[in-house]
Design an enzyme around this catalytic site. Sequence first.
Site, PDB file in Angstrom:
ATOM      1  N   CYS A   1       1.138  -1.246  -0.015  1.00  0.00           N
ATOM      2  CA  CYS A   1       0.174  -0.133  -0.025  1.00  0.00           C
ATOM      3  C   CYS A   1       1.064   1.393  -0.011  1.00  0.00           C
ATOM      4  O   CYS A   1       1.461   1.422   1.054  1.00  0.00           O
ATOM      5  CB  CYS A   1      -0.942   0.022   1.363  1.00  0.00           C
ATOM      6  SG  CYS A   1      -1.803   1.613   1.678  1.00  0.00           S
TER       7      CYS A   1
ATOM      8  N   CYS B   1      -0.690   4.294   2.221  1.00  0.00           N
ATOM      9  CA  CYS B   1      -0.709   4.199   3.835  1.00  0.00           C
ATOM     10  C   CYS B   1       0.099   2.989   4.217  1.00  0.00           C
ATOM     11  O   CYS B   1       1.224   2.809   4.403  1.00  0.00           O
ATOM     12  CB  CYS B   1      -1.820   4.600   4.328  1.00  0.00           C
ATOM     13  SG  CYS B   1      -3.568   3.700   3.448  1.00  0.00           S
ATOM     14  N   SER B   2      -1.059   2.027   4.813  1.00  0.00           N
ATOM     15  CA  SER B   2      -0.624   0.770   5.367  1.00  0.00           C
ATOM     16  C   SER B   2      -1.626  -0.241   5.101  1.00  0.00           C
ATOM     17  O   SER B   2      -1.680  -0.997   6.097  1.00  0.00           O
ATOM     18  CB  SER B   2       0.061   0.853   6.693  1.00  0.00           C
ATOM     19  OG  SER B   2      -0.909   1.499   7.334  1.00  0.00           O
ATOM     20  N   CYS B   3      -2.398  -0.203   4.058  1.00  0.00           N
ATOM     21  CA  CYS B   3      -3.637  -1.076   3.978  1.00  0.00           C
ATOM     22  C   CYS B   3      -3.075  -2.594   4.071  1.00  0.00           C
ATOM     23  O   CYS B   3      -2.067  -2.841   3.228  1.00  0.00           O
ATOM     24  CB  CYS B   3      -4.505  -0.997   2.673  1.00  0.00           C
ATOM     25  SG  CYS B   3      -5.273   0.508   2.666  1.00  0.00           S
TER      26      CYS B   3
END
Lengths: 199, 219
Positions: A117, A120-122
């Site tokens: 991702c 962000c940090s999905c």
Amino acid sequence: MSGHDHDHHDGHGHHHDHDHSELSETELRVRALESILVEKGYVDPAALDELIQTYETKVGPRNGARVIAKAWNDPAYYARLLKDATPAIAELGYEGRQGEHIVAVVNTPDTHNMVVCTLCSCYPWSVLGLPPVWYKAAPYRSKAVRDPRGVLDDFGVALPQQTKIKVWDSFAMSWCRCAPTAPRGGARSNSPISSPATA
Amino acid sequence: MDGAHDMGGTQGFGKVEPEVNEPVFHGEWERRMLGLTLAMARPGQWNIDMSRYARENRSPRDYLNRSYYEVWLGGLETLMHERGLLSREELDGGKALLPRKDVPVLKPEDVDAMLRRGGPTERKIDVPARFKVGDRVRAKVMAPTTHTRLPRYVRGHVGIVELLHGAHVFPDSNAMGRGEAPQWLYTVRFDGRELWGDDGDPDVTVSVDAWDSYLEPVS
């Protein structure tokens, strides 16, 4: 935790002399934040403990490993998993936050899948738990879409040159990579989908 | 917004460094930070897109100097401040100054149900999908000053629709409190050479989740 550790886990790749004081400042600020939110009655400390405990003890890569183990032993389940992963995973009781919409993809001899991702940090929390630091840090988020072979090299993994790499940059769906079959001759890894980048 | 969070393709960050036997948290404050962020969503009533925008909406220097949970801390401070739940002065001084607002609070017995429910984003809409699998589409050239989920590195490039996911809440709208405004969501596949020219790997494809209004048809 020392300032050195902080910098390392952070993935910034270089060291700041003032990290230790920076970290202490953060620790103090979070402590102050918690006490003031509890004082104001916005946060119930028991709920806070329950949340933390959930992600430390109940939600983690073991959940994903159980999904894959079932898939390897149950072809009909495997087919359901690939067709529509979210309800198939929910059959085992894993659902909810950061696992609302999951797609499963399978590595083949010709194709290697990599999940990132960049924004962000999905990450599929419900089956893999909270993402590791490297997944959330700048080196991986910047490099995976441009030089995935370089990323694999950082992990010490070299694919045959003819192997195609499919990178999934996930902003809405969560992508789970599955090993296609059970490892022969004993498990190589406790969790067949423990890493979104490597095998 | 075109901030430091939009990292795809940026060079110079160095090697990916996985940690052997990594713990779930690196220190007590990270543990508390996760819990506080999840707990405050109940009294705060913000959505996931607002949270993401609050985290990314800062100077590149600030964003890059923060560790992951420090970005969460910054985001949570912004969200609380905007809603009058906790001012920066209160946090700086470590003392409650504003009166308590009458807002719901997350109870321990509600935690499991809240996490199991999560935040599904799929919605029913009456509009049929504009594209089908195999269609060629271009990611629009755009530079919005507010939240978006179309990364810079695909803008202006042509790809192929690979998957349809139904209609989903549109983050660009939802992050700004302008409603869910659901749109069709696709996965679009781009070739490495299309994105990076001769410096790209011809045996690499990159697939991104893209909402309908990010895309335009290519004949």
